[in-house]
Design a protein around this motif. Sequence first.
Motif, PDB file in Angstrom:
ATOM      1  N   LEU A   1      24.665  59.909  46.021  1.00  0.00           N
ATOM      2  CA  LEU A   1      25.363  58.827  45.337  1.00  0.00           C
ATOM      3  C   LEU A   1      24.647  58.547  44.024  1.00  0.00           C
ATOM      4  N   ASP A   2      25.333  58.757  42.940  1.00  0.00           N
ATOM      5  CA  ASP A   2      24.709  58.553  41.638  1.00  0.00           C
ATOM      6  C   ASP A   2      25.568  57.645  40.747  1.00  0.00           C
ATOM      7  N   THR A   3      26.758  58.133  40.382  1.00  0.00           N
ATOM      8  CA  THR A   3      27.568  57.442  39.372  1.00  0.00           C
ATOM      9  C   THR A   3      27.821  55.964  39.708  1.00  0.00           C
TER      10      THR A   3
ATOM     11  N   ILE B   1      19.740  58.782  46.593  1.00  0.00           N
ATOM     12  CA  ILE B   1      19.968  58.064  45.342  1.00  0.00           C
ATOM     13  C   ILE B   1      19.272  58.801  44.203  1.00  0.00           C
ATOM     14  N   ASN B   2      20.007  59.059  43.134  1.00  0.00           N
ATOM     15  CA  ASN B   2      19.385  59.674  41.957  1.00  0.00           C
ATOM     16  C   ASN B   2      18.586  58.612  41.215  1.00  0.00           C
ATOM     17  N   VAL B   3      17.268  58.811  41.149  1.00  0.00           N
ATOM     18  CA  VAL B   3      16.415  57.847  40.440  1.00  0.00           C
ATOM     19  C   VAL B   3      15.913  58.465  39.133  1.00  0.00           C
TER      20      VAL B   3
ATOM     21  N   VAL C   1      15.408  63.306  42.298  1.00  0.00           N
ATOM     22  CA  VAL C   1      15.490  63.424  40.843  1.00  0.00           C
ATOM     23  C   VAL C   1      16.265  64.688  40.497  1.00  0.00           C
ATOM     24  N   SER C   2      17.163  64.566  39.559  1.00  0.00           N
ATOM     25  CA  SER C   2      17.856  65.748  39.025  1.00  0.00           C
ATOM     26  C   SER C   2      16.945  66.359  37.956  1.00  0.00           C
ATOM     27  N   GLN C   3      17.339  67.510  37.455  1.00  0.00           N
ATOM     28  CA  GLN C   3      16.531  68.154  36.401  1.00  0.00           C
ATOM     29  C   GLN C   3      16.479  67.259  35.161  1.00  0.00           C
TER      30      GLN C   3
END
Length: 359
Positions: free
Chosen positions: A288-290, A35-37, A61-63
């Motif tokens: 899974l992000d969007t 999960i992108n937090v 975490v993405s950039q």
Amino acid sequence: MAQSVLSRKTGVIVGDDVLNLFKYAQEKQFAIPAINVTSSSTVVASLEAARDKKSPIILQVSQGGAAFFAGKGVANKNQEASIAGAVAAALYIRAIAPSYGIPIILHTDHCSKKLLSWLDGMLDHDEKYFKEHGEPLFSSHMIDLSEEPVDWNLKTTAEYLKRCAPMKLWLEMEIGQTGGEEDGVNNESVDNSALYTQPSDIYDIYKTLKPISPYFSIAAGFGNVHGVYKPGNVQLHPELLQKHQQYVKEEENSKSDKPVFFVFHGGSGSSKKEFSDAISYGVVKVNLDTNLQWAYLIGARNYIQDKKDYLQTEVGNPEGDDKPNKKYYDPRVWVREAEKTMSVRVAEALDDFNATSQL
Ligand SMILES: O=C(CO)COP(=O)(O)O
Ligand SMILES: O=C[C@H](O)COP(=O)(O)O
Ligand SMILES: [Zn+2]
Ligand SMILES: [Zn+2]
């Protein structure tokens, strides 16, 4: 039960625990959602769902997400905000993890060539943490040089894996591009053939990386696209992953039917069948992000719509001109509503990926 293969049963896991958890996932045919937090709020929404569903979870975490953790007001010319934000997220997640009683993999998302100073900065922190605690700060990182020539992608990824290996730090790499948007770059016009990977490419990666370290996974394109689109716009071919596994197995004379750990990018909008097919071919992590960004909005949006009359002025609502509205506009109330709807969606993903009750 997954916890039986782990030396650290709860909290942030690293090294052999990550390897053993992924092996266990392949054996039991489940994948762990990544999960992108972007905040403590999205962290707790994810952890709550995983705890209630008795599943491990990957928080990444993405950039851009890391920079958001630091604060959008912090300059990020040399990735300083993304480095500081990723470290802050890691320390926060490490501190709160024991409260949830589940194993957590702490990961960082796509890192393209132009962002390598972000990865370099995080690796400096991993090495520093390793000196003090005998383990890296993060469980794993992703390097994504898939837009570069394959030879350079592989050579550079191998160099980074060499740096990770003494810390048993996991490295996810990408081959074949993910379409849609990534880090604000639009890949929608990318050549269709670049979205799919060939088995010989996978074997080249496997035979180059495996002698360096067993702690790596491959995000192999099978038509994956970031974001959510109208049904029919995205054509996934998870069966390609099975071809890759067969090819590597034959070349290596491997006993395992799934010698490679695969990662599924662009999970949002995909069908249960696409997930279960991909998992059966050795996918252990689904990003899974969007879908979760949308789920997070719903709770807050519904709350603000429902309580509209209590959210116009600090004092004064339909119950009286002198009635204070503090208990309606306190962020702990409406942000919590966002967390609840996000949690429900994470729980759904855990069911879809067969991760529920695997602890
Ligand atoms: O792959 C992802 C993050 O790396 C997430 O993709 P989606 O936003 O399509 O779920
Ligand atoms: O790359 C895909 C993830 O959805 C991260 O997105 P982001 O760069 O908008 O944070
Ligand atoms: Zn990519
Ligand atoms: Zn991705």
